[in-house]
Design a protein around this motif. Structure first.
Motif, PDB file in Angstrom:
ATOM      1  N   LEU A 164      37.426  44.532  36.366  1.00  0.00           N
ATOM      2  CA  LEU A 164      37.552  44.394  35.296  1.00  0.00           C
ATOM      3  C   LEU A 164      35.552  44.321  34.736  1.00  0.00           C
ATOM      4  CD1 LEU A 164      39.780  41.158  36.059  1.00  0.00           C
ATOM      5  CD2 LEU A 164      40.582  43.112  35.412  1.00  0.00           C
ATOM      6  N   LYS A 184      37.601  34.228  35.736  1.00  0.00           N
ATOM      7  CA  LYS A 184      37.653  33.332  34.203  1.00  0.00           C
ATOM      8  C   LYS A 184      36.231  34.415  33.511  1.00  0.00           C
ATOM      9  CE  LYS A 184      38.588  29.850  36.441  1.00  0.00           C
ATOM     10  NZ  LYS A 184      39.397  29.079  35.590  1.00  0.00           N
ATOM     11  N   SER A 186      35.941  37.626  32.738  1.00  0.00           N
ATOM     12  CA  SER A 186      35.716  38.662  32.561  1.00  0.00           C
ATOM     13  C   SER A 186      36.348  38.837  31.319  1.00  0.00           C
ATOM     14  CB  SER A 186      37.009  39.310  33.345  1.00  0.00           C
ATOM     15  OG  SER A 186      37.821  40.990  32.481  1.00  0.00           O
ATOM     16  N   CYS A 187      35.961  39.685  30.117  1.00  0.00           N
ATOM     17  CA  CYS A 187      36.303  39.828  29.122  1.00  0.00           C
ATOM     18  C   CYS A 187      37.793  40.607  28.586  1.00  0.00           C
ATOM     19  CB  CYS A 187      35.133  40.144  27.994  1.00  0.00           C
ATOM     20  SG  CYS A 187      34.529  41.885  28.934  1.00  0.00           S
ATOM     21  N   SER A 188      37.746  41.075  29.377  1.00  0.00           N
ATOM     22  CA  SER A 188      39.297  41.737  29.373  1.00  0.00           C
ATOM     23  C   SER A 188      40.789  41.021  29.804  1.00  0.00           C
ATOM     24  CB  SER A 188      39.311  43.219  30.596  1.00  0.00           C
ATOM     25  OG  SER A 188      39.398  42.611  31.260  1.00  0.00           O
ATOM     26  N   ASP A 189      42.004  41.583  29.993  1.00  0.00           N
ATOM     27  CA  ASP A 189      43.105  40.376  30.319  1.00  0.00           C
ATOM     28  C   ASP A 189      43.169  40.781  31.800  1.00  0.00           C
ATOM     29  OD1 ASP A 189      45.536  39.495  30.433  1.00  0.00           O
ATOM     30  OD2 ASP A 189      46.697  41.687  30.601  1.00  0.00           O
ATOM     31  N   THR A 190      43.069  39.704  32.278  1.00  0.00           N
ATOM     32  CA  THR A 190      43.335  39.049  33.124  1.00  0.00           C
ATOM     33  C   THR A 190      45.192  38.995  34.033  1.00  0.00           C
ATOM     34  OG1 THR A 190      43.007  36.980  33.371  1.00  0.00           O
ATOM     35  CG2 THR A 190      41.534  38.782  33.461  1.00  0.00           C
ATOM     36  N   LEU A 191      45.592  39.060  32.924  1.00  0.00           N
ATOM     37  CA  LEU A 191      47.219  39.123  33.416  1.00  0.00           C
ATOM     38  C   LEU A 191      47.546  39.328  34.883  1.00  0.00           C
ATOM     39  CD1 LEU A 191      49.825  37.762  33.053  1.00  0.00           C
ATOM     40  CD2 LEU A 191      51.067  39.295  31.296  1.00  0.00           C
ATOM     41  N   SER A 192      47.648  41.005  34.825  1.00  0.00           N
ATOM     42  CA  SER A 192      47.877  41.771  36.016  1.00  0.00           C
ATOM     43  C   SER A 192      47.200  41.594  37.372  1.00  0.00           C
ATOM     44  CB  SER A 192      47.475  43.181  36.049  1.00  0.00           C
ATOM     45  OG  SER A 192      46.191  43.488  35.871  1.00  0.00           O
ATOM     46  N   GLU A 194      46.099  37.492  37.630  1.00  0.00           N
ATOM     47  CA  GLU A 194      46.849  36.539  37.916  1.00  0.00           C
ATOM     48  C   GLU A 194      48.165  36.959  38.424  1.00  0.00           C
ATOM     49  OE1 GLU A 194      46.877  33.732  35.104  1.00  0.00           O
ATOM     50  OE2 GLU A 194      45.634  35.197  33.572  1.00  0.00           O
ATOM     51  N   THR A 261      43.541  30.796  34.820  1.00  0.00           N
ATOM     52  CA  THR A 261      42.293  31.359  34.169  1.00  0.00           C
ATOM     53  C   THR A 261      41.482  30.283  33.238  1.00  0.00           C
ATOM     54  OG1 THR A 261      43.652  32.899  33.089  1.00  0.00           O
ATOM     55  CG2 THR A 261      42.119  32.919  35.610  1.00  0.00           C
ATOM     56  N   SER A 262      42.701  30.065  32.210  1.00  0.00           N
ATOM     57  CA  SER A 262      42.160  29.606  30.563  1.00  0.00           C
ATOM     58  C   SER A 262      41.546  27.622  30.895  1.00  0.00           C
ATOM     59  CB  SER A 262      43.569  29.402  29.999  1.00  0.00           C
ATOM     60  OG  SER A 262      44.820  28.856  30.418  1.00  0.00           O
TER      61      SER A 262
END
Length: 312
Positions: A164, A184, A186-192, A194, A261-262
C-alpha cells in the motif's frame, strides 16, 4: 505530512512527552524486559538440563519460553530507544521487519498455547494413551508446522500491508509498528487488507480459541469426577493459569485488530497493545515456574548443585 509527500519512514508514538514520565516508562519497560528474559531463560535451562522434564508438556513449555524471549525483543528494545531521545523515527524496512516478526511470533505463540491445551487434555482425559499420542516425533512435527506456517502467514500480511502507498501521515500511534495502525495511514483502499485480516482472525484465532475451549470443557468435566479434592486442585492449578494467558492474549489482540480502520487511535489502543505484545511473555515464566512443583524442584536441585560445586 501533505498528501503529495511519499512516506519513507515512520514516527513512533510515546505514552507521554513529559521527560519524567519517559524516564519512568523506560525503566519500567527495561525491568519487564530483563525479568522476562531471565524467567524464560531459566525455564529453558532447567527443562533442558533436567532429564526428568524431557516430556511433551515441558518440551512445549521450553519452546514457548524460547519464543517469548524473541517475541518481547521485537517491541521493548525499540520502545526504550524512542522513549528517551527526541528522535522517534523508524525506517520503512525496520517497520516492516517489526510487523513481520511480531505477527510470526504471535502466531506461533497462539499455536503453542493451543497445543499445550491439547497436551493437558490428553494427559488428564486419556492418561493411559498419553505416551502413545504425545510421542516425541509428533511434538517436533507440530512445532515445525507452527514455525513454517507462521512464516507464510506473517509474510503474506506484511507484504499485503507494505504494497500500500503511505502518503497521508507517518505518525504510527503505538510505540511499535503494528499492522492495524499502519493501515490507518494508507492513502489507498484497504478493504482487501481488512477482509484478509478478518478471515485470518476467524479461521486461525477463532479456530484455536474454539479448540482450547473444547479441550478445557472436557478437562473440567473429567476433573470434577476426580475422587479427592487434592487431585482436582492439582489439575485446576495447571489449567487455570493457561486459560488466563490465552484470554489476555486473544482478547487484547482481537480488540486492536478487529477495530475498524476508520476509527481514530486512542491511548486505550496503546495500552491494549501492551497486553498482547508484552504481557504474555512476561506472565508465562511466572505462571509456569511458580505454580509448577516439578519446575521448582528442578530449580532447587540446579541451585544446590551450583552451590555445592562452588564450595572450596
Amino acid at each position: 505530512m501533505p498528501n503529495s509527500t511519499t512516506v519513507t519512514d515512520f514516527l513512533l508514538t510515546r505514552f507521554s512527552e513529559v521527560w519524567e514520565d519517559r524516564v519512568l516508562h523506560t525503566m519500567l519497560f527495561l525491568l519487564i524486559y530483563l525479568a522476562t528474559l531471565m524467567g524464560n531463560f531459566l525455564i529453558v535451562t532447567v527443562t533442558t538440563l533436567d532429564k526428568k522434564l524431557h516430556i511433551p508438556m515441558f518440551f512445549f513449555l521450553r519452546n514457548l519460553s524460547a519464543l517469548d524471549m524473541c517475541y518481547i525483543s521485537v517491541t521493548i528494545p525499540k520502545a526504550c530507544v524512542i522513549f528517551l531521545p527526541e528522535n522517534t523515527a523508524i525506517s520503512m524496512a525496520g517497520c516492516a521487519a517489526q510487523i513481520f516478526f511480531l505477527l510470526w511470533f504471535a502466531y506461533i505463540e497462539l499455536v503453542l498455547l493451543t497445543v499445550m491445551a491439547w497436551d493437558r487434555y490428553v494427559a488428564i482425559c486419556q492418561p493411559l494413551h498419553y505416551s502413545v499420542i504425545m510421542n516425541p516425533w509428533l511434538c517436533v512435527q507440530m512445532t515445525l508446522a507452527a514455525l513454517l506456517s507462521g512464516v507464510g502467514s506473517a509474510g503474506f500480511h506484511t507484504g499485503n500491508t507494505f504494497r500500500l502507498p503511505f502518503c497521508q501521515s507517518n505518525v504510527v500511534h503505538p510505540f511499535f509498528c503494528d499492522m492495524p495502525f499502519l493501515l490507518k495511514l494508507s492513502c489507498s483502499d484497504t478493504l482487501s487488507n481488512e477482509i484478509s485480516l478478518f478471515i485470518f482472525a476467524v479461521v486461525i484465532d477463532g479456530g484455536c480459541f474454539a479448540f482450547i475451549t473444547m479441550s478445557y470443557i472436557h478437562i473440567f468435566s473429567t476433573v470434577l469426577k476426580f475422587p479427592t479434592r487434592g487431585e482436582r486442585g492439582k489439575a485446576f492449578s495447571t489449567c487455570v493459569p493457561h486459560i488466563l494467558v490465552v484470554t489476555i492474549f486473544l482478547s487484547s489482540a482481537v480488540a486492536v485488530y478487529m477495530k475498524p480502520t476508520s476509527s481514530s487511535p486512542t491511548i486505550q489502543d496503546m495500552i491494549t497493545s501492551v497486553f498482547y505484545s508484552i504481557v504474555p511473555p512476561f506472565l508465562n515464566p511466572i505462571i509456569y515456574s511458580l505454580r509448577n512443583k516439578q519446575i521448582k524442584e528442578a530449580v532447587r536441585k540446579m541451585m544446590s548443585r551450583k552451590l555445592y560445586l562452588g564450595k572450596p
